[in-house]
Every structure is written in C-alpha cells, then in structure tokens.
Design a protein around this motif. Structure first.
Motif, PDB file in Angstrom:
ATOM      1  N   HIS A  73       0.850  -1.192   0.000  1.00 29.86           N
ATOM      2  CA  HIS A  73       0.000   0.000   0.000  1.00 29.86           C
ATOM      3  C   HIS A  73       0.885   1.240   0.000  1.00 29.86           C
ATOM      4  O   HIS A  73       2.079   1.170   0.340  1.00 29.86           O
ATOM      5  CB  HIS A  73      -0.916   0.018   1.223  1.00 29.86           C
ATOM      6  N   PRO A  74       0.308   2.398  -0.366  1.00 29.05           N
ATOM      7  CA  PRO A  74       1.083   3.642  -0.279  1.00 29.05           C
ATOM      8  C   PRO A  74       1.531   3.929   1.152  1.00 29.05           C
ATOM      9  O   PRO A  74       0.865   3.553   2.122  1.00 29.05           O
ATOM     10  CB  PRO A  74       0.093   4.704  -0.781  1.00 29.05           C
ATOM     11  N   VAL A  75       2.674   4.605   1.265  1.00 32.15           N
ATOM     12  CA  VAL A  75       3.217   4.911   2.584  1.00 32.15           C
ATOM     13  C   VAL A  75       2.249   5.782   3.384  1.00 32.15           C
ATOM     14  O   VAL A  75       2.093   5.628   4.600  1.00 32.15           O
ATOM     15  CB  VAL A  75       4.587   5.615   2.430  1.00 32.15           C
ATOM     16  N   LYS A  76       1.578   6.714   2.691  1.00 29.34           N
ATOM     17  CA  LYS A  76       0.616   7.580   3.365  1.00 29.34           C
ATOM     18  C   LYS A  76      -0.480   6.776   4.035  1.00 29.34           C
ATOM     19  O   LYS A  76      -0.847   7.043   5.204  1.00 29.34           O
ATOM     20  CB  LYS A  76      -0.008   8.531   2.326  1.00 29.34           C
ATOM     21  N   LEU A  77      -0.979   5.762   3.380  1.00 25.75           N
ATOM     22  CA  LEU A  77      -2.058   4.952   3.925  1.00 25.75           C
ATOM     23  C   LEU A  77      -1.587   4.115   5.108  1.00 25.75           C
ATOM     24  O   LEU A  77      -2.250   4.048   6.149  1.00 25.75           O
ATOM     25  CB  LEU A  77      -2.623   4.046   2.823  1.00 25.75           C
ATOM     26  N   VAL A  78      -0.423   3.501   4.975  1.00 26.22           N
ATOM     27  CA  VAL A  78       0.086   2.617   6.031  1.00 26.22           C
ATOM     28  C   VAL A  78       0.404   3.402   7.301  1.00 26.22           C
ATOM     29  O   VAL A  78       0.018   3.014   8.419  1.00 26.22           O
ATOM     30  CB  VAL A  78       1.327   1.851   5.535  1.00 26.22           C
ATOM     31  N   LEU A  79       1.098   4.528   7.154  1.00 24.65           N
ATOM     32  CA  LEU A  79       1.468   5.316   8.329  1.00 24.65           C
ATOM     33  C   LEU A  79       0.247   5.940   8.998  1.00 24.65           C
ATOM     34  O   LEU A  79       0.183   6.023  10.228  1.00 24.65           O
ATOM     35  CB  LEU A  79       2.464   6.401   7.935  1.00 24.65           C
ATOM     36  N   THR A  80      -0.716   6.376   8.205  1.00 23.98           N
ATOM     37  CA  THR A  80      -1.923   6.949   8.797  1.00 23.98           C
ATOM     38  C   THR A  80      -2.691   5.892   9.570  1.00 23.98           C
ATOM     39  O   THR A  80      -3.217   6.159  10.661  1.00 23.98           O
ATOM     40  CB  THR A  80      -2.817   7.566   7.707  1.00 23.98           C
ATOM     41  N   ARG A  81      -2.788   4.692   9.030  1.00 25.76           N
ATOM     42  CA  ARG A  81      -3.424   3.597   9.764  1.00 25.76           C
ATOM     43  C   ARG A  81      -2.736   3.363  11.102  1.00 25.76           C
ATOM     44  O   ARG A  81      -3.397   3.268  12.160  1.00 25.76           O
ATOM     45  CB  ARG A  81      -3.360   2.310   8.939  1.00 25.76           C
ATOM     46  N   ALA A  82      -1.423   3.252  11.081  1.00 20.72           N
ATOM     47  CA  ALA A  82      -0.674   2.960  12.313  1.00 20.72           C
ATOM     48  C   ALA A  82      -0.861   4.063  13.350  1.00 20.72           C
ATOM     49  O   ALA A  82      -1.085   3.795  14.545  1.00 20.72           O
ATOM     50  CB  ALA A  82       0.807   2.783  11.983  1.00 20.72           C
ATOM     51  N   MET A  83      -0.772   5.319  12.922  1.00 20.55           N
ATOM     52  CA  MET A  83      -0.894   6.425  13.872  1.00 20.55           C
ATOM     53  C   MET A  83      -2.309   6.540  14.432  1.00 20.55           C
ATOM     54  O   MET A  83      -2.489   6.802  15.626  1.00 20.55           O
ATOM     55  CB  MET A  83      -0.462   7.731  13.203  1.00 20.55           C
ATOM     56  N   MET A  84      -3.318   6.330  13.604  1.00 16.55           N
ATOM     57  CA  MET A  84      -4.688   6.439  14.096  1.00 16.55           C
ATOM     58  C   MET A  84      -5.040   5.289  15.033  1.00 16.55           C
ATOM     59  O   MET A  84      -5.744   5.488  16.038  1.00 16.55           O
ATOM     60  CB  MET A  84      -5.659   6.488  12.920  1.00 16.55           C
ATOM     61  N   ILE A  85      -4.583   4.088  14.746  1.00 14.13           N
ATOM     62  CA  ILE A  85      -4.846   2.966  15.646  1.00 14.13           C
ATOM     63  C   ILE A  85      -4.150   3.190  16.982  1.00 14.13           C
ATOM     64  O   ILE A  85      -4.712   2.925  18.060  1.00 14.13           O
ATOM     65  CB  ILE A  85      -4.398   1.644  14.996  1.00 14.13           C
ATOM     66  N   THR A  86      -2.917   3.706  16.951  1.00 12.99           N
ATOM     67  CA  THR A  86      -2.216   4.033  18.191  1.00 12.99           C
ATOM     68  C   THR A  86      -2.966   5.092  18.984  1.00 12.99           C
ATOM     69  O   THR A  86      -3.109   4.990  20.214  1.00 12.99           O
ATOM     70  CB  THR A  86      -0.794   4.524  17.882  1.00 12.99           C
ATOM     71  N   ALA A  87      -3.462   6.110  18.297  1.00 12.69           N
ATOM     72  CA  ALA A  87      -4.231   7.157  18.975  1.00 12.69           C
ATOM     73  C   ALA A  87      -5.516   6.596  19.575  1.00 12.69           C
ATOM     74  O   ALA A  87      -5.903   6.964  20.698  1.00 12.69           O
ATOM     75  CB  ALA A  87      -4.554   8.282  17.993  1.00 12.69           C
ATOM     76  N   ASP A  88      -6.175   5.688  18.877  1.00  9.74           N
ATOM     77  CA  ASP A  88      -7.407   5.081  19.400  1.00  9.74           C
ATOM     78  C   ASP A  88      -7.138   4.310  20.688  1.00  9.74           C
ATOM     79  O   ASP A  88      -7.889   4.420  21.669  1.00  9.74           O
ATOM     80  CB  ASP A  88      -8.016   4.145  18.356  1.00  9.74           C
ATOM     81  N   ILE A  89      -6.074   3.511  20.686  1.00 15.15           N
ATOM     82  CA  ILE A  89      -5.763   2.696  21.864  1.00 15.15           C
ATOM     83  C   ILE A  89      -5.412   3.580  23.062  1.00 15.15           C
ATOM     84  O   ILE A  89      -5.916   3.383  24.179  1.00 15.15           O
ATOM     85  CB  ILE A  89      -4.619   1.720  21.538  1.00 15.15           C
ATOM     86  N   LEU A  90      -4.551   4.572  22.847  1.00 16.53           N
ATOM     87  CA  LEU A  90      -4.156   5.443  23.950  1.00 16.53           C
ATOM     88  C   LEU A  90      -5.323   6.262  24.482  1.00 16.53           C
ATOM     89  O   LEU A  90      -5.483   6.425  25.700  1.00 16.53           O
ATOM     90  CB  LEU A  90      -3.028   6.371  23.490  1.00 16.53           C
ATOM     91  N   ALA A  91      -6.156   6.777  23.576  1.00 10.85           N
ATOM     92  CA  ALA A  91      -7.304   7.568  24.022  1.00 10.85           C
ATOM     93  C   ALA A  91      -8.309   6.707  24.778  1.00 10.85           C
ATOM     94  O   ALA A  91      -8.873   7.134  25.788  1.00 10.85           O
ATOM     95  CB  ALA A  91      -7.974   8.231  22.816  1.00 10.85           C
ATOM     96  N   GLY A  92      -8.538   5.482  24.298  1.00 16.25           N
ATOM     97  CA  GLY A  92      -9.462   4.595  25.000  1.00 16.25           C
ATOM     98  C   GLY A  92      -8.968   4.240  26.392  1.00 16.25           C
ATOM     99  O   GLY A  92      -9.738   4.271  27.366  1.00 16.25           O
ATOM    100  N   LEU A  93      -7.686   3.913  26.525  1.00 15.68           N
ATOM    101  CA  LEU A  93      -7.132   3.609  27.838  1.00 15.68           C
ATOM    102  C   LEU A  93      -7.148   4.833  28.747  1.00 15.68           C
ATOM    103  O   LEU A  93      -7.434   4.739  29.946  1.00 15.68           O
ATOM    104  CB  LEU A  93      -5.707   3.085  27.691  1.00 15.68           C
TER     105      LEU A  93
END
Length: 239
Positions: A73-93
C-alpha cells in the motif's frame, strides 16, 4: 473541591467525545472525497480501509475493500493507519483510567491521592494519544492538498480529483480534544495533587506529634524498670 470536580468532569466530557471522534474517523470511509461534484453523478469517498461510491440520485452505496493488510500500500495509507490505531488505543485507555479516577466512582474511595494520580496518568495518556492522531490526520490532509494542487498546477486532469473529507476533520477535532482534556487533567489537577499531598503530610505529622506526646506522658507515669536494680546496687555498695 468544587473546582476539582469541575476539572474532572470537563476532562471526562472532552475525553469521551475525543475518543469517539478518533475511533469514528479511523473506521469510516471519507478521508478523501471527490471535489468535482458538479461533473459527477456520484460521490466517491476513500477511507483507510475501503472506498465507497454513493449515487446522488437514489442514495445507493457500494463499497470495495482494499487488499489485505499485508499487501503493498502507499506509505501515506500505512502510516496513517498505524498512527490512528495508536491514537485510538491510547485515548481509550486514557478515558477508562479517567473514569476510575472520578470522585463519583466508588473505586478506592479512601485513597483520594491515588485517584488524583490516576487522573494524572489518564491525562498523560490523552496527551500522547493526541500526538499521533493530529500527526496522521494533518499529514494525510496536507498530502491530499499537495497532490491536488500539483495536478492543477501542471494542468493534469485524471477524471477524479479529491479533497480531504469529514473523516479527516473528525480525526483533527478528536486529537485537539485529547490535547485539551489531557491539559486539564495534567496541568490543573497537578495543583490539586500538591494541595492534597500537603494536607495529608500535615495530618500525618500532627498525628505523629500527638502519638509522640502521648508516649512521653505515658513514660513519665510509668515507673522506671531500672529503679529496683539501681537500689540493689546501692545496697551492695554500702555493705
């Protein structure tokens, strides 16, 4: 106490909606939307996981999922996925920790200082959640804008041109909300932690002083265990 309650509930309010916005933006399909509405009979949206096309006349929507996560996949898509999932986990905790730290929740009711520390930990986690969230969403939006501007500058028309959509906006708003709630819980609650620590230390010192004074008074009234022995040695010396 009233100001502390207000800060807790204000932080909880912003943390709840910010976490919801981040999760919604991660798993919705409108990070990019076609900008040529006047020329199209359908609205095309691209998300981080799939692409959807909605007919403007009958509202019928069809979605196509992207290839496997292990595909290229494009780098933009992969990095955005990783950063948003990390933000979701930290915000939920961070939100869960904040709920446990609220004074109205019957968790460690006799340990106010520990509950304040829990609120501080949740504030730090929310601040950390806002960092990848705002980085991923803003970087995605800037990349879309730069790509569109470069095509317009070079007079290249590929049939569909995109601009960032409402999912990207939700990511930005949710990240800013995490920063706001984290700031309330760290900077402001820290002052109350210092006050509570001082009060507990003063109470402990006062209690210790009372205990020491009671021990001294008690020892003054108790006969010394060495008196009888001293008298015995005195009698032996005289003899």
């Amino acid at each position: 106490a009233g100001m502390r309650f207000f800060l807790q509930y204000a932080g909880c309010f912003f943390a709840f909606f910010s976490t919801g916005f981040l999760i919604t933006s991660t798993w919705t399909d409108c990070w990019m939307v076609n900008a040529d509405d006047s020329l199209e009979v359908s609205t095309k949206c691209r998300g981080l996981w799939w692409e959807c096309v909605t007919n403007v006349f009958d509202g019928i929507q069809t979605c196509d999922e992207y290839d496997s996560i292990f595909a290229e996949h494009p780098v933009k898509l992969v990095l955005t996925r990783a950063m948003m999932i990390t933000a979701d986990i930290l915000a939920g905790l961070g939100f869960l920790f904040l709920v446990l730290g609220l004074d109205c929740v019957k968790f460690l009711p006799d340990e106010p200082l520990i509950k304040l520390r829990i609120c501080l930990v949740s504030g730090v986690m929310l601040l950390l959640a806002g960092l990848p969230g705002i980085t991923g969403s803003v970087w995605y939006a800037v990349d879309v804008y730069v790509e569109r501007s470069s095509l317009v500058f070079h007079n290249v028309f590929l049939g569909i041109q995109y601009k960032f959509g409402w999912s990207c906006w939700l990511g930005m708003v949710g990240s800013l909300g995490c920063f706001l709630s984290g700031a309330l819980l760290t900077c402001c609650m820290y002052l109350f932690r210092e006050t509570s620590s001082g009060r507990l230390h003063s109470a402990y010192s006062l209690r210790k002083g009372y205990s020491s004074a009671g021990t001294i008074v008690t020892n003054m009234h108790l006969p010394s265990p060495q008196t009888a022995t001293a008298k015995m040695y005195a009698v032996d010396t005289r003899v």
